[in-house]
Motif scaffolding. Structure first.
Motif, short mmCIF file in Angstrom:
data_model
loop_
_atom_site.label_atom_id
_atom_site.label_comp_id
_atom_site.label_asym_id
_atom_site.label_seq_id
_atom_site.Cartn_x
_atom_site.Cartn_y
_atom_site.Cartn_z
N THR A 399 43.35 84.08 36.58
CA THR A 399 44.45 84.33 37.51
C THR A 399 44.32 83.43 38.73
OG1 THR A 399 45.55 86.03 38.84
CG2 THR A 399 43.17 86.17 38.66
N GLY A 400 45.38 83.37 39.51
CA GLY A 400 45.33 82.68 40.79
C GLY A 400 45.38 83.66 41.95
N LYS A 401 45.20 84.95 41.66
CA LYS A 401 45.34 85.99 42.67
C LYS A 401 44.03 86.34 43.37
CE LYS A 401 48.95 87.86 39.70
NZ LYS A 401 49.31 88.92 38.75
N THR A 402 42.95 85.65 43.03
CA THR A 402 41.65 85.87 43.65
C THR A 402 41.20 84.57 44.34
OG1 THR A 402 40.62 85.33 41.52
CG2 THR A 402 40.93 87.67 42.03
N PRO A 403 40.16 84.61 45.20
CA PRO A 403 39.71 83.40 45.89
C PRO A 403 39.36 82.27 44.92
CG PRO A 403 38.74 85.35 46.89
CD PRO A 403 39.44 85.82 45.65
N ALA A 404 39.54 81.05 45.41
CA ALA A 404 39.31 79.87 44.58
C ALA A 404 37.82 79.62 44.37
CB ALA A 404 39.96 78.65 45.22
N LYS A 405 37.52 78.67 43.52
CA LYS A 405 36.16 78.34 43.12
C LYS A 405 35.25 78.13 44.32
CE LYS A 405 33.61 74.85 40.45
NZ LYS A 405 33.75 73.65 39.59
N GLY A 406 34.07 78.72 44.25
CA GLY A 406 33.06 78.57 45.30
C GLY A 406 33.12 79.63 46.36
N GLN A 407 34.19 80.42 46.42
CA GLN A 407 34.32 81.47 47.42
C GLN A 407 33.92 82.82 46.84
OE1 GLN A 407 38.08 81.35 49.65
NE2 GLN A 407 38.54 79.39 48.65
N LYS A 408 33.61 83.75 47.73
CA LYS A 408 33.27 85.10 47.28
C LYS A 408 34.47 85.71 46.56
CE LYS A 408 31.93 89.70 48.94
NZ LYS A 408 31.60 90.54 50.12
N GLY A 409 34.25 86.14 45.32
CA GLY A 409 35.31 86.77 44.56
C GLY A 409 36.01 85.87 43.57
N ASP A 410 35.52 84.61 43.39
CA ASP A 410 36.14 83.78 42.36
C ASP A 410 35.86 84.31 40.96
OD1 ASP A 410 33.47 83.12 42.24
OD2 ASP A 410 33.74 80.94 42.42
N LEU A 411 34.83 85.18 40.84
CA LEU A 411 34.54 85.88 39.60
C LEU A 411 34.17 87.32 39.95
CD1 LEU A 411 34.20 85.76 36.50
CD2 LEU A 411 31.78 85.24 36.88
N VAL A 412 34.87 88.26 39.35
CA VAL A 412 34.65 89.68 39.63
C VAL A 412 34.53 90.42 38.31
CG1 VAL A 412 35.56 91.75 40.76
CG2 VAL A 412 36.02 89.50 41.74
N LEU A 413 33.59 91.35 38.23
CA LEU A 413 33.46 92.24 37.08
C LEU A 413 33.76 93.65 37.59
CD1 LEU A 413 32.75 92.73 34.12
CD2 LEU A 413 30.34 92.88 34.79
N VAL A 414 34.82 94.27 37.09
CA VAL A 414 35.29 95.50 37.71
C VAL A 414 35.78 96.50 36.67
CG1 VAL A 414 37.57 94.46 38.03
CG2 VAL A 414 36.92 96.42 39.44
N ASP A 415 35.47 97.77 36.92
CA ASP A 415 36.02 98.88 36.14
C ASP A 415 37.14 99.48 36.98
OD1 ASP A 415 36.68 101.14 34.76
OD2 ASP A 415 34.66 102.00 34.72
N LEU A 416 38.37 99.14 36.66
CA LEU A 416 39.51 99.52 37.48
C LEU A 416 39.92 100.98 37.33
CD1 LEU A 416 41.58 96.24 37.09
CD2 LEU A 416 40.49 97.09 39.17
N SER A 417 39.29 101.71 36.43
CA SER A 417 39.55 103.15 36.38
C SER A 417 38.99 103.83 37.63
CB SER A 417 38.95 103.78 35.12
OG SER A 417 37.53 103.70 35.14
N TYR A 418 38.09 103.14 38.34
CA TYR A 418 37.55 103.63 39.61
C TYR A 418 38.35 103.10 40.80
CZ TYR A 418 33.41 105.47 37.25
OH TYR A 418 32.56 106.18 36.45
N TYR A 419 39.58 102.65 40.56
CA TYR A 419 40.45 102.21 41.64
C TYR A 419 41.65 103.15 41.70
CZ TYR A 419 42.92 99.18 44.88
OH TYR A 419 43.55 98.70 45.99
N LEU A 420 41.96 103.66 42.90
CA LEU A 420 43.05 104.61 43.09
C LEU A 420 44.30 103.90 43.59
CD1 LEU A 420 41.14 107.49 44.92
CD2 LEU A 420 41.82 107.45 42.52
N ILE A 421 45.44 104.21 42.99
CA ILE A 421 46.74 103.72 43.46
C ILE A 421 47.60 104.94 43.77
CG2 ILE A 421 48.86 102.49 42.87
CD1 ILE A 421 47.23 100.68 41.08
N LYS A 422 48.15 104.98 44.98
CA LYS A 422 49.08 106.05 45.37
C LYS A 422 50.46 105.45 45.52
CE LYS A 422 50.80 109.93 46.92
NZ LYS A 422 52.20 109.49 47.02
N ASP A 423 51.36 105.84 44.64
CA ASP A 423 52.74 105.39 44.72
C ASP A 423 53.51 106.20 45.74
OD1 ASP A 423 52.74 103.28 42.92
OD2 ASP A 423 52.95 104.62 41.20
N GLY A 424 54.41 105.53 46.45
CA GLY A 424 55.29 106.21 47.39
C GLY A 424 56.72 106.11 46.92
#
Length: 480
Positions: A399-424
């Motif tokens: 994706t292009g939605k995360t920081p570019a190469k060499g920056q913190k977060g250019d590669l992330v390993l994540v279990d998104l079931s532990y992420y909360l979204i509250k719709d309004g």
């Protein structure tokens, strides 16, 4: 000739043609079952009578029944084939007649089909494009007069249920409204979910994998508070200490400690400009507008859920307090050792539900990854097979939605079931001619309310008392 009653008809004689013409599939199945039972009874009678052979009458009846069974098998197969064709034609009828849909039926016509879902109200609009056209230029047919008027800030008309999911996924389909005139907007109907501005679950990285809390019917933008894990020093199981107790000994205090995560939906808007000429041709503008808004709204959510700083927007996983940052071995590159280290800090229970989120700019590094033995680990064998969909057996999304190469977060390993979204509330749609009045253009704005935060608020310690893990592991810059 007197009509023979089906249920009273003798099983010893073939059923007449009139019966087969009038009989339903269930009638035929029942007749076959009865004949089968009669054949079994004949055999049991002979067996009970000193295991004798069948009498001439019994053998004649048995052979007749067997012949009828074969005939019934053929008729049942033909009837099932016919009903299958009828059901297929009935299911296609609505899609074939786009401008003259089949009437709603509360139950199936030919039997065997599930009950049809109740159609959603579209207030007489054929598509989202026609609805926006009416909002912008007015509706000579008076359909907007039947659309409920919103009571919140800006007022507007509630979006018909048929169109809601065409803008955002089903979790966001709540109270749409569009203000009147050039400043406000009309709420979009729900009936047009599947084919207008709907975000594909596979296109959105975070929403399709996160834990989504619906907006609710009343006060959808109200802040909601969820319990969050405050582990302390008690291990990975939520601050609960487990102790083995000897006979007669006092039980220790094993109370857990919980903190809270609060989510307050924030308003976010996506706008696009179209010519009045295109908008007047609402059938042509429909797919164009839907595509633009959908992609923009999808990208806005993903960027916020991944990298948002929490100021009037969601908090992303990259900078979250509960994430673990792994220092890379070499600046401006991703190595095999980096990937192994990131994987080592992942919460063990998340191994089967996690995903790599990689910035597009690091793809060359991943393609050329080698293990200590010099073997390519990402692309194995023939390179013409394309880029793999997994890394270390875990799905990967570029994706292009995360920081570019060499920056913190250019590669992330994540279990998104532990992420909360509250719709309004929302989405809402507004159309204004004022900004580009001299150019005969219209600004279309889609706006909605949403918040998101990581559920785990600090890294977790495994049962060994020292190993730190997290459902969000982020590749960082090298140690200074």
């Amino acid at each position: 000739m007197k009509k023979t009653n089906k249920s009273a008809m003798s099983l010893a004689f073939p059923l007449d043609l009139q019966y087969f013409a009038e009989a339903t599939l269930q009638d035929l199945l029942q007749a076959r079952s009865e004949k089968h039972d009669r054949m079994g009874a004949i055999l049991e009678t002979a067996k009970a009578d000193n295991n004798r052979d069948l009498t001439n009458e019994e053998e004649q009846e048995f052979d007749s029944l067997e012949s009828e069974m074969i005939d019934l098998d053929n008729k049942i197969a033909a009837r099932e084939k016919r009903e299958k064709r009828e059901n297929t034609v009935a299911a296609r009828a609505a899609t074939i007649q786009n401008h003259n849909p089949a009437p709603y039926r509360p139950s199936a016509v030919f039997g065997g089909n599930p009950t049809q879902p109740e159609p959603k109200n579209d207030h007489g609009f054929a598509s989202l494009g026609e609805f926006i056209n009416a909002v912008r230029f007015g509706d000579s047919k008076g359909r907007l007069a039947e659309v409920p008027v919103g009571q919140g800030e800006g007022g507007g008309y509630k979006v018909p249920d048929a169109f809601r999911a065409q803008i955002l996924p089903s979790q966001v389909l709540n109270q749409w409204s569009m203000g009147t005139g050039g400043e406000g907007g009309f709420a979009v109907p729900t009936e047009f979910r599947p084919d207008v501005l709907m975000i594909s679950p596979e296109a959105a990285i975070v929403r399709s994998r996160a834990t989504v809390i619906p907006a609710g019917e009343e006060a959808p933008d109200t802040k909601i508070t969820m319990p969050a894990l405050d582990q302390g020093t008690k291990g990975v199981f939520g601050g609960v200490e487990v102790t083995w107790i000897g006979e007669g000994e006092e039980k220790p205090d094993t109370s857990g400690s919980l903190k809270e995560v609060s989510l307050q939906p924030h308003e976010v808007a996506a706008t696009t400009v179209v010519t009045d000429k295109l908008l007047r041709n609402w059938s042509a503008a429909d797919s164009f507008i839907r595509s633009l808004l959908t992609k923009a709204m999808m990208a806005a959510e993903d960027i916020a859920f991944l990298t948002g700083n929490g100021t009037n927007k969601p908090t992303g996983v990259v900078g979250a307090a509960g994430s673990l940052a792994v220092k890379r071995s070499t600046a401006n590159t991703v190595t095999y050792d980096d990937i192994v280290q990131v994987l080592a800090y992942l919460l063990p229970d998340s191994a089967s539900s996690s995903i790599w989120v990689a910035n597009q700019s690091i793809m060359p590094d991943l393609v050329k990854l080698k293990d200590p033995a010099g073997n390519y680990i990402f692309i194995q064998g023939n390179a013409t097979k394309g880029i793999p969909a997994t890394l270390m057996g875990i799905p990967i999304r570029f994706t292009g939605k995360t920081p570019a190469k060499g920056q913190k977060g250019d590669l992330v390993l994540v279990d998104l079931s532990y992420y909360l979204i509250k719709d309004g509330s929302g989405p809402y749609i507004a159309a204004s001619e004022h900004v580009y009045f001299k150019q005969n253009k219209t600004v279309i704005k889609a706006f909605w309310n949403v918040d998101g935060k990581p559920w785990v608020i600090s890294p977790l310690t495994l049962e060994d008392g020292s190993t730190k893990v997290s459902p969000y592991v982020v590749l960082d810059i090298p140690t200074a």
